[in-house]
Write an enzyme that holds these catalytic residues in place. Structure first.
Site, PDB file in Angstrom:
ATOM      1  N   PHE A  34       0.823  -1.220   0.000  1.00 12.81           N
ATOM      2  CA  PHE A  34       0.000   0.000   0.000  1.00 12.81           C
ATOM      3  C   PHE A  34       0.854   1.267   0.000  1.00 12.81           C
ATOM      4  O   PHE A  34       1.961   1.301   0.534  1.00 12.81           O
ATOM      5  CB  PHE A  34      -0.929   0.007   1.224  1.00 12.81           C
ATOM      6  CG  PHE A  34      -1.834  -1.191   1.282  1.00 12.81           C
ATOM      7  CD1 PHE A  34      -2.891  -1.320   0.393  1.00 12.81           C
ATOM      8  CD2 PHE A  34      -1.606  -2.202   2.211  1.00 12.81           C
ATOM      9  CE1 PHE A  34      -3.711  -2.438   0.423  1.00 12.81           C
ATOM     10  CE2 PHE A  34      -2.429  -3.317   2.250  1.00 12.81           C
ATOM     11  CZ  PHE A  34      -3.482  -3.439   1.349  1.00 12.81           C
ATOM     12  N   ASP A  35       0.294   2.308  -0.626  1.00 11.69           N
ATOM     13  CA  ASP A  35       0.919   3.631  -0.639  1.00 11.69           C
ATOM     14  C   ASP A  35       0.318   4.555   0.413  1.00 11.69           C
ATOM     15  O   ASP A  35       0.981   5.480   0.889  1.00 11.69           O
ATOM     16  CB  ASP A  35       0.740   4.305  -2.009  1.00 11.69           C
ATOM     17  CG  ASP A  35       1.330   3.482  -3.138  1.00 11.69           C
ATOM     18  OD1 ASP A  35       2.421   2.926  -2.953  1.00 11.69           O
ATOM     19  OD2 ASP A  35       0.685   3.389  -4.205  1.00 11.69           O
TER      20      ASP A  35
END
Length: 297
Positions: free
Chosen positions: A19-20
């Site tokens: 995830f960012d």
């Protein structure tokens, strides 16, 4: 699919790499009452070093974003106003930008300074939050509908009183054009050692007496979700919602098409997370603080 339990540094690293952006609830995830959850500060510092975007999404309307910045700082955590999205802020944004609230009118607030500050920041006058005058059966007729009130906003109010509830009631029942907005409808509130009545429990009094249904801003409801997605331009496939409540945080993530991580430092325990009829988190872990194990791999 049943939630996947994360316990090892390798599992936490795989989660972080996927995830960012991470959305975090606050009460029960970052802190409990006035105490920070162990090792959460280290986890947040680690995520920032890795270039992750952090957004704090809270249903607690007691504080403004400015107040939350101060609370984070008091716990040794850096956070900016732009990273904080509270139900009080969402309420102000909705009234100003979506409902085009008539700023010549007032919002009658059952709640604390957080709602008042966010409303006033967008030019909406807030009244009622500091109305602590006593009332009795003999003086109830003092409470009359006020044509200057264009909305009743209900949030968590640690100084709730019969006068406040009665004033909200008469304005909502006598003026059908008066908007009815709830910052959130959480049934309970984590406060350290115990769970306590939340905004939804206070709101239930007005639901019963007015027979009106409010627009609820907070998680897991659509207004909060739409505001967050629009403001931050989220890519759902690269975003993870981290929370401690299945019926708000995790359901919020599910409805937004996000992956979710439920931590066991607040409302939900492991049995609740694994219940077949509960909103199904993607992952669960004992604590957000456990993610800092990545630094020791």
């Amino acid at each position: 699919m049943a939630p996947l339990k994360l316990t090892t540094a390798a599992e936490f690293k795989a989660l972080v790499d996927r995830f960012d952006t991470f959305l975090f609830d606050c009460d029960g995830v970052i802190w409990r009452g006035s105490s920070i959850v162990d090792h959460v500060s280290e986890t947040l510092d680690m995520l920032r070093r890795l270039g992750k975007r952090l957004i704090f999404v809270t249903n607690n309307s007691a504080k403004s974003r400015r107040d939350y910045v101060a609370k984070f700082a008091s716990l040794g955590i850096h956070a900016s106003e732009e990273e904080i999205f509270s139900s009080a802020y969402a309420t102000a944004v909705y009234l100003h930008d979506v409902a085009k609230f008539d700023t010549s009118k007032h919002a009658y607030v059952i709640g604390g300074s957080g709602i008042r500050h966010e409303l006033e920041a967008v030019g909406i006058s807030a009244i009622g939050h500091d109305d602590t005058r006593a009332v009795s059966l003999a003086t109830l007729n003092e409470i009359e509908p006020d044509p200057r009130i264009g909305a009743v906003v209900c949030g968590i109010d640690y100084e709730i009183s019969y006068r406040k509830l009665a004033t909200a009631h008469v304005n909502l029942t006598e003026n059908p054009d008066c908007m009815f907005i709830a910052t959130n409808d959480d049934r309970t509130l984590p406060g350290g050692k115990h769970m306590y009545p939340g905004s939804g429990s206070l709101l239930s009094v007005l639901l019963s007496s007015t027979q009106r249904t409010p627009l609820v801003m907070g998680k897991p409801n659509p207004p909060m979700l739409e505001c967050v997605i629009q403001k931050f331009h989220l890519d759902p496939a690269r975003t993870c919602m981290v929370g401690d409540r299945l019926d708000t945080d995790i359901l919020f993530g599910i409805r937004g098409g996000l992956s979710t991580l439920c931590v066991l430092t607040g409302v939900a325990d492991e049995a609740a997370v694994l219940a077949a009829d509960a909103p199904q988190a993607t992952y669960y872990a004992a604590s957000l603080g456990d993610l800092c194990q990545i630094d020791h791999v």
